[in-house]
Design a protein around this motif. Structure first.
Motif, PDB file in Angstrom:
ATOM      1  N   TRP A  84       8.681  11.983  -7.471  1.00 17.55           N
ATOM      2  CA  TRP A  84       7.861  12.687  -6.494  1.00 17.55           C
ATOM      3  C   TRP A  84       7.301  13.987  -7.068  1.00 17.55           C
ATOM      4  N   PRO A  85       6.229  14.512  -6.500  1.00 20.34           N
ATOM      5  CA  PRO A  85       5.600  15.732  -7.027  1.00 20.34           C
ATOM      6  C   PRO A  85       6.550  16.924  -7.031  1.00 20.34           C
ATOM      7  N   PRO A 324      13.488  -8.518   4.857  1.00 19.61           N
ATOM      8  CA  PRO A 324      13.434  -8.089   3.455  1.00 19.61           C
ATOM      9  C   PRO A 324      12.049  -7.668   3.002  1.00 19.61           C
ATOM     10  N   GLU A 325      11.007  -8.059   3.741  1.00 22.34           N
ATOM     11  CA  GLU A 325       9.651  -7.652   3.378  1.00 22.34           C
ATOM     12  C   GLU A 325       9.474  -6.139   3.486  1.00 22.34           C
ATOM     13  N   GLU A 326      10.332  -5.488   4.251  1.00 16.44           N
ATOM     14  CA  GLU A 326      10.260  -4.023   4.366  1.00 16.44           C
ATOM     15  C   GLU A 326      10.499  -3.335   3.034  1.00 16.44           C
ATOM     16  N   THR A 327      11.194  -4.004   2.118  1.00 16.60           N
ATOM     17  CA  THR A 327      11.468  -3.375   0.817  1.00 16.60           C
ATOM     18  C   THR A 327      10.209  -3.232  -0.024  1.00 16.60           C
ATOM     19  N   TYR A 328       9.159  -3.951   0.331  1.00 17.75           N
ATOM     20  CA  TYR A 328       7.920  -3.903  -0.441  1.00 17.75           C
ATOM     21  C   TYR A 328       6.987  -2.777   0.004  1.00 17.75           C
ATOM     22  N   SER A 329       7.344  -2.065   1.046  1.00 16.63           N
ATOM     23  CA  SER A 329       6.454  -1.042   1.595  1.00 16.63           C
ATOM     24  C   SER A 329       6.937   0.375   1.320  1.00 16.63           C
ATOM     25  N   VAL A 330       8.010   0.536   0.556  1.00 14.08           N
ATOM     26  CA  VAL A 330       8.613   1.855   0.401  1.00 14.08           C
ATOM     27  C   VAL A 330       7.922   2.679  -0.689  1.00 14.08           C
ATOM     28  N   SER A 331       7.732   2.104  -1.867  1.00 18.25           N
ATOM     29  CA  SER A 331       7.098   2.853  -2.962  1.00 18.25           C
ATOM     30  C   SER A 331       5.591   2.925  -2.732  1.00 18.25           C
ATOM     31  N   PRO A 332       4.996   4.114  -2.839  1.00 23.05           N
ATOM     32  CA  PRO A 332       3.545   4.249  -2.659  1.00 23.05           C
ATOM     33  C   PRO A 332       2.786   3.434  -3.717  1.00 23.05           C
ATOM     34  N   LYS A 333       1.675   2.855  -3.324  1.00 29.30           N
ATOM     35  CA  LYS A 333       0.869   2.075  -4.271  1.00 29.30           C
ATOM     36  C   LYS A 333       0.099   2.974  -5.223  1.00 29.30           C
ATOM     37  N   THR A 334      -0.107   4.230  -4.839  1.00 28.15           N
ATOM     38  CA  THR A 334      -0.687   5.227  -5.727  1.00 28.15           C
ATOM     39  C   THR A 334       0.235   6.435  -5.752  1.00 28.15           C
TER      40      THR A 334
END
Length: 337
Positions: A84-85, A324-334
């Motif tokens: 993170w920044p 389990p699909e919720e695990t794919y939304s945690v890390s930002p795509k940018t």
């Protein structure tokens, strides 16, 4: 006193109750109180401490370093993270590039007052940096003796597999993942945990009490107590909001007789529940006052019987998030700016 578990497929033992300073040090709690709380954690047998460079924009690491000053370094396990920044938050002050990883580990070690950390973790997955670059940089950090092991946080099952394979090819060990996990947030059970068990990766779970909701202090139909996390934006009010629905709070209240029957507080029951999962090496807990830890650590070593586990399941299954699909939304795509 706290019991200990191996972290992943390694010889490193960590305290199964691990002290985390996400929303306390440098933010919610004055430094003197933070130091006293860390010292109380040590008195109770907690030897593992988790932080990150982004917490309070690096201040949390400094406070933890000051609190641990004078302790026998070999008797501690210190974890920190990068992604993170931080700092002025320029274009390279974030992510998992080689540049940011090396600048971050050097800054973390300086603030923590140590030559190395036991565990250096990728705080999220960086979609903008080739994974080969990230894992090669981590391998070089390990070879330079600045970290002993590598971990990640909130990676998907597929990311864990790819990262583990690269780490192995570079001769280092990826031994842990740090996801959110509680009896109300169970999204890692479907894919992440099975993959981790296969790879020899442990979970170090955060928010085992669902941001305090599983302590039972939030009551349906009533405003949140003044000064609680739900009312404090600096303490993660946005994270707790998903659990503040009346149907969730009503389900949580059904756990009081379950906890009473088990001879535990509701907070202890929540932490003991995550520790029943054999893939969980440690539950992260925070504290704003030393005495809070006296209650928390009593969850260590507790073995919940089948009837107790079934009662918890019956109460919370209708309101728990398990997809389990919720695990794919945690890390930002940018990368976050």
């Amino acid at each position: 006193m706290v019991e200990y578990r191996y972290l992943g497929n390694s010889g490193l033992k960590v305290s199964e109750i691990t002290y985390g300073n996400w929303v306390t040090h440098g933010s919610q709690v004055e430094n003197d109180a933070a130091v006293k709380t860390v010292h109380r954690a040590l008195d109770l047998g907690i030897t593992s401490f988790d932080t990150a460079d982004t917490y309070a924009n690096t201040v949390a690491e400094t406070v933890l370093g000051e609190a641990l000053k004078g302790q026998r370094r070999e008797s501690l396990e210190i974890f920190t993270k990068v992604y993170w920044p931080t700092g002025p938050k320029g274009p390279n002050d974030t992510g998992l590039s080689r540049k940011h990883i090396f600048e971050s580990i050097n800054g973390s070690l300086r603030r923590l007052g140590t030559d190395y950390v036991e565990l250096y973790q990728a705080h999220r997955f960086d979609y903008e940096t080739p994974l080969e670059e990230t894992m090669q940089a981590f391998a070089d950090v390990v070879r330079q003796g600045k970290a002993l092991y590598i971990g990640v946080s909130e990676w998907t099952a597929e990311q864990l597999r790819e990262g583990h394979a690269l780490a192995k090819s570079y001769g280092i060990q990826l031994i842990s993942n740090q996801p959110q996990y509680s009896a109300l947030w169970r999204v890692i059970e479907g894919k992440v945990v099975p993959a981790s068990e296969e790879l020899g990766i442990s979970q170090i779970v955060w928010s085992p009490m669902a941001q305090g909701v599983l302590s039972g202090k939030y009551l349906p139909g009533q405003p949140a107590p003044a000064g609680s996390r739900a009312t404090d934006e600096k303490s993660g009010a946005n994270f707790i909001s998903r659990f503040m629905r009346d149907e969730v709070l009503e389900a949580v209240q059904k756990l009081q007789p379950v906890a009473d029957q088990a001879g535990l507080t509701m907070a202890q029951l929540a932490i003991a529940w995550v520790l029943q999962n054999k893939n969980v090496a440690a539950a992260l807990v925070g504290a704003s006052r030393p005495e809070q830890l006296d209650d928390t650590v009593k969850a260590s070593g507790v073995r919940l019987d089948a009837d107790t586990m079934a009662a918890i399941e019956a109460a919370l299954a209708p309101v728990a998030t398990t997809d389990p699909e919720e695990t794919y939304s945690v890390s930002p795509k940018t990368r976050p700016a």
